[in-house]
Write a protein that holds these residues in place. Sequence first.
Motif, PDB file in Angstrom:
ATOM      1  N   THR A 233       0.826  -1.205   0.000  1.00  0.00           N
ATOM      2  CA  THR A 233       0.000   0.000   0.000  1.00  0.00           C
ATOM      3  C   THR A 233       0.858   1.252   0.000  1.00  0.00           C
ATOM      4  OG1 THR A 233      -1.750  -1.168   1.205  1.00  0.00           O
ATOM      5  CG2 THR A 233      -1.802   1.238   1.261  1.00  0.00           C
ATOM      6  N   THR A 237       1.475   3.465  -3.405  1.00  0.00           N
ATOM      7  CA  THR A 237       0.920   4.827  -3.398  1.00  0.00           C
ATOM      8  C   THR A 237       1.995   5.845  -3.736  1.00  0.00           C
ATOM      9  OG1 THR A 237      -0.712   4.194  -1.725  1.00  0.00           O
ATOM     10  CG2 THR A 237      -0.262   6.549  -1.992  1.00  0.00           C
ATOM     11  N   CYS A 294      -6.865   3.722   5.647  1.00  0.00           N
ATOM     12  CA  CYS A 294      -6.319   3.675   4.284  1.00  0.00           C
ATOM     13  C   CYS A 294      -7.435   3.465   3.261  1.00  0.00           C
ATOM     14  CB  CYS A 294      -5.289   2.555   4.164  1.00  0.00           C
ATOM     15  SG  CYS A 294      -3.787   2.799   5.133  1.00  0.00           S
ATOM     16  N   PHE A 298      -8.367   5.953   0.096  1.00  0.00           N
ATOM     17  CA  PHE A 298      -8.378   5.488  -1.295  1.00  0.00           C
ATOM     18  C   PHE A 298      -9.758   5.683  -1.928  1.00  0.00           C
ATOM     19  CE2 PHE A 298      -4.728   2.551  -0.123  1.00  0.00           C
ATOM     20  CZ  PHE A 298      -3.790   3.294  -0.829  1.00  0.00           C
ATOM     21  N   LEU A 383      -6.107   3.362  -7.506  1.00  0.00           N
ATOM     22  CA  LEU A 383      -6.555   3.683  -6.151  1.00  0.00           C
ATOM     23  C   LEU A 383      -7.693   2.769  -5.707  1.00  0.00           C
ATOM     24  CD1 LEU A 383      -6.422   7.581  -6.350  1.00  0.00           C
ATOM     25  CD2 LEU A 383      -4.864   6.078  -5.106  1.00  0.00           C
ATOM     26  N   GLY A 386      -6.022  -0.163  -4.478  1.00  0.00           N
ATOM     27  CA  GLY A 386      -5.528   0.083  -3.128  1.00  0.00           C
ATOM     28  C   GLY A 386      -6.621  -0.061  -2.089  1.00  0.00           C
TER      29      GLY A 386
END
Length: 412
Positions: A233, A237, A294, A298, A383, A386
């Motif tokens: 992650t 990113t 997180c 995202f 994303l 993610g």
Amino acid sequence: MTESETVVPERPAVPRTAWTRLAVCTAIAALLQADGTIVTVALPSVGSAFDISAHTASWLLTAYFAVYALGLFPGGRLVDRLGPGTVALAGLTLFCAGTLVGALAGSFEALVASRVLQGAGAGLASPAALAGAVSGFPAERRGTALGIWGAASGLSNLVGPLLGGILTEAWGWRANWWALLPLGLLTALSVLRWVRPAAGPEPRERAGEGPGARPSTAAVQGASVVAALTFATMIGTFFLVEQYLQEAVGYGVLEAALAPMVLALCIGAMGPVAGRLTDRFGERMPAVAGFLACAVAFAGYALPGTPLHGPWLLPGGLLLGSGLGLLFPSTSRLALNSVPQRLHGRASSYLSFGRLAGAACGAALAGLAFRDGVTSGHLRTALTGGLLLAVLGAALVLLWFRRPAPADATPN
């Protein structure tokens, strides 16, 4: 015992020498993590200097991480046999030798050889750093130590490219190797002074996890998988943001490198807080909260119409960085508290391998998302990926991480 009569156990004391060892081992981890990313920004300059393609230049990263990963498991076993101080010193010696070779390299082949030496040193020093960081802490206080250790480790992953950009623009690509040499030597001297081969008597273990207890291999492996998702992650990113800001928005190298600093600062600020939360509530709650934070970040940027650069990056960056900061101490504490201290080297090697594998997969998946061009649409797709990784991480934590024992539980 009634609820009103529940006795809150007194927190065990930590000797001053344990905090000193933590500081030295944290510096080792930060140095190794920074070395993995500091040269990334210098690759185009290296390519120009030796007249090689970008693909060929990428071997500088591949050589380092591949040898690093291969050295972790023998490195972990050596830590359990010889102690973290001895193995850390050996690893840093190799690392400094490789750094000097790289700074003086007259050919690309010599530069690759320098990365091989650095990777071999990192494979030894990494498990020694994690095992040594908690060597003086009782199990109930390891989250606090790991919060500090994890914050510095996570920060260095993101600060590395910024430092590399400054060094490369000011003095050229060799400056990246020259800068690492005194840092490595200073860290090695600190190990000689403050990290002993024998860490002293083994700290008190959790109930059922004393020196004679059977190691929980499943817990260590589960923590390693969660660590892999965390680093996939974070590194994924970072790669996405850097590529998008430079190629689609038009930011310069240093301007783009500044963008992830919000993540770095949040990881650094949240790490110690997360460590204390882990000591108080167990590993499960902070880890689930980290992955969910997180996921929310995202999800916000994956929505069509959400701005993907400028001040609009700040709220999501704060949330994502805080979530990542919550994840570092909980996974490490679970793994280390699941085995007796004499096996901390091997547990540390599993965690380090998970982080490396996750970083490699995160970068590969991010690159795959941009295979047809760096566009906002492809970024939103990445994303969304993610988001799915973060949800998967939260589910695995709920499945694998044990619930904390009741406050009035006593060892049998």
